[in-house]
Design a protein around this motif. Structure first.
Motif, short mmCIF file in Angstrom:
data_model
loop_
_atom_site.label_atom_id
_atom_site.label_comp_id
_atom_site.label_asym_id
_atom_site.label_seq_id
_atom_site.Cartn_x
_atom_site.Cartn_y
_atom_site.Cartn_z
N PHE A 41 1.16 -1.22 -0.07
CA PHE A 41 0.17 0.10 -0.03
C PHE A 41 0.97 1.26 0.03
N VAL A 42 0.69 2.08 -0.90
CA VAL A 42 1.42 3.26 -1.19
C VAL A 42 0.62 4.46 -0.96
N THR A 43 1.03 5.43 0.22
CA THR A 43 0.23 6.46 0.66
C THR A 43 0.87 7.79 0.73
N ASN A 44 0.49 8.98 0.24
CA ASN A 44 0.81 10.31 0.56
C ASN A 44 0.75 10.70 1.80
N ASN A 45 -0.17 10.05 2.56
CA ASN A 45 -0.37 10.46 3.97
C ASN A 45 0.87 10.21 4.89
N SER A 46 1.44 11.38 5.44
CA SER A 46 2.59 11.44 6.10
C SER A 46 2.38 11.33 7.59
N THR A 47 1.10 11.51 7.95
CA THR A 47 0.90 11.87 9.35
C THR A 47 0.88 10.35 10.25
N ARG A 48 0.42 9.39 9.67
CA ARG A 48 0.19 8.17 10.32
C ARG A 48 1.52 7.20 10.30
N ALA A 75 9.35 6.98 2.84
CA ALA A 75 10.30 7.22 1.69
C ALA A 75 11.18 8.36 1.83
N THR A 76 10.69 9.35 2.47
CA THR A 76 11.59 10.47 2.83
C THR A 76 12.42 10.03 3.74
N ALA A 77 12.25 9.24 4.89
CA ALA A 77 13.23 8.98 5.74
C ALA A 77 14.47 8.06 5.01
N ALA A 78 14.01 7.40 4.14
CA ALA A 78 14.95 6.37 3.45
C ALA A 78 15.84 6.96 2.58
N PHE A 79 15.25 8.04 1.91
CA PHE A 79 16.05 8.85 0.99
C PHE A 79 17.10 9.64 1.68
N ILE A 80 16.71 10.21 2.85
CA ILE A 80 17.85 10.90 3.71
C ILE A 80 18.82 10.09 3.97
N ARG A 81 18.37 8.72 4.46
CA ARG A 81 19.40 7.76 5.10
C ARG A 81 20.44 7.42 3.83
N GLU A 82 19.97 7.18 2.72
CA GLU A 82 20.67 6.74 1.68
C GLU A 82 21.56 7.73 1.07
N HIS A 83 21.15 8.95 1.39
CA HIS A 83 22.27 10.07 0.90
C HIS A 83 23.28 10.15 2.13
N ASN A 84 22.72 10.41 3.39
CA ASN A 84 23.94 10.38 4.27
C ASN A 84 23.18 10.13 5.75
N PRO A 85 23.43 8.89 6.26
CA PRO A 85 22.77 8.53 7.44
C PRO A 85 23.22 9.33 8.67
N ALA A 86 24.26 10.17 8.61
CA ALA A 86 24.65 11.19 10.01
C ALA A 86 23.94 12.25 9.99
N SER A 87 22.90 12.48 8.87
CA SER A 87 22.25 13.73 8.59
C SER A 87 21.69 14.22 9.91
N ARG A 88 21.61 15.64 10.04
CA ARG A 88 20.54 16.11 11.13
C ARG A 88 19.62 16.89 10.54
N VAL A 89 18.58 16.71 11.01
CA VAL A 89 17.05 16.70 10.14
C VAL A 89 16.26 17.70 11.11
N PHE A 90 15.82 18.89 10.66
CA PHE A 90 14.58 19.51 10.90
C PHE A 90 13.52 19.23 10.42
N LEU A 97 5.74 11.03 10.44
CA LEU A 97 7.22 11.29 9.94
C LEU A 97 8.17 11.28 10.88
N PHE A 98 7.91 11.26 12.24
CA PHE A 98 8.92 11.44 13.05
C PHE A 98 9.18 9.82 13.49
N ASP A 99 8.28 9.16 13.41
CA ASP A 99 8.37 7.60 13.61
C ASP A 99 9.17 7.21 12.50
N ALA A 100 8.98 7.52 11.21
CA ALA A 100 10.01 7.09 10.00
C ALA A 100 11.23 7.72 10.25
N LEU A 101 11.53 8.99 10.60
CA LEU A 101 12.86 9.50 10.92
C LEU A 101 13.83 8.50 11.84
#
Ligand SMILES: [Mg+2]
Length: 255
Positions: A41-48, A75-90, A97-101
């Motif tokens: 299931f692919v959803t654009n809902n980022s809140t859950r 998908a967003t969290a995975a994208f960041i991790r793929e580019h740099n797992p040491a990223s600092r994220v606001f 979203l916070f759960d995924a990060l």
């Protein structure tokens, strides 16, 4: 009709409409499983979170496990991790979203950030938007979970994440990278999770502008079901057209 090994399936307008289940949905998922097909299931809902989405589906008697769910936040969290797992994220967003990060073990921060991430936040404040603007101006990479302008609710169309994101892009003059449908980033990640080639996957959804366009851009065949956003009367004006268009998921036969 061609045989597909994997299905990417939209939720709102395809499996349910707001709080109401779409009648054909449980049977469609059951038939898919009986046919031995893979799905996500692919959803654009980022809140859950993926657990919350799966629980909502199960409440509607639609078979779903957390690992069957892929949200734009994941998908967003995975994208960041793929580019740099040491990223600092606001991040501006809600639990999903916070759960995924957190699951991708990224560091949340409010200064010296590598990324600013925007997801839907119904408790948005001027202060959060201001912080995001300052960080983007200072050079943080600007990501947004999805570009949905409006959010259908019982009360009508509310501001969507695209509208919140626009506050920052208008103010800074810097455009974000969007992750969710119709962008390819999320679709490519979903395809990899299915571990299939694009020719083996069918994208199923109700919204031509997000779901079907996402499938077309990803090089996949598409199945538009007219139980949600896009109406069958619009079909003659769509270009390119979905590979298949049906009125309800009961019409689909798994091969
Ligand atoms: Mg939809």
């Amino acid at each position: 009709m061609k045989a597909y090994d994997g299905y990417l399936i939209d939720l709102d307008g395809t499996m349910y409409l707001g709080k109401e289940r779409i009648e054909a949905a449980p049977g469609f998922i059951q038939r898919l499983k009986d046919a031995g097909k893979k799905h996500l299931f692919v959803t654009n809902n980022s809140t859950r979170t993926q657990e919350q989405v799966a629980a909502k589906l199960r409440q509607m008697d639609i078979a779903a496990e957390p690992e069957d769910v892929f949200t734009t936040s994941m998908a967003t969290a995975a994208f960041i991790r793929e580019h740099n797992p040491a990223s600092r994220v606001f991040a501006i967003g809600e639990e999903g979203l916070f759960d995924a990060l957190e699951k991708e073990e990224l560091t949340l921060a409010e200064e010296n950030c590598d990324y600013v991430v925007i997801g839907l936040d119904t408790s948005i404040t001027y202060e959060k938007l201001a912080k995001a603007c300052l960080l983007v101006r200072a050079g943080a990479k600007f990501l947004s979970t999805n570009s949905d302008r409006a959010l259908p609710t019982d009360a009508g169309l509310m501001p969507g994440n695209g509208a919140i994101t626009a506050v920052i892009s208008v103010s800074t003059g810097i455009e974000p990278t969007f992750i969710g449908k119709p962008e390819n980033i999320m679709m490519e990640q979903a395809r990899k999770l299915l571990d299939l080639n694009k020719e083996q996957v069918l994208m199923v959804g109700d919204n031509y502008l997000t779901d079907i366009t996402a499938g077309i851009r990803a090089g996949m065949d598409t199945l538009m079901v007219c139980t949600g956003f896009t109406r069958r009367e619009e079909l003659p004006f769509l270009d390119p057209k979905p590979t298949y268009t049906i009125d309800t998921l009961t019409e689909w036969e798994f091969k």
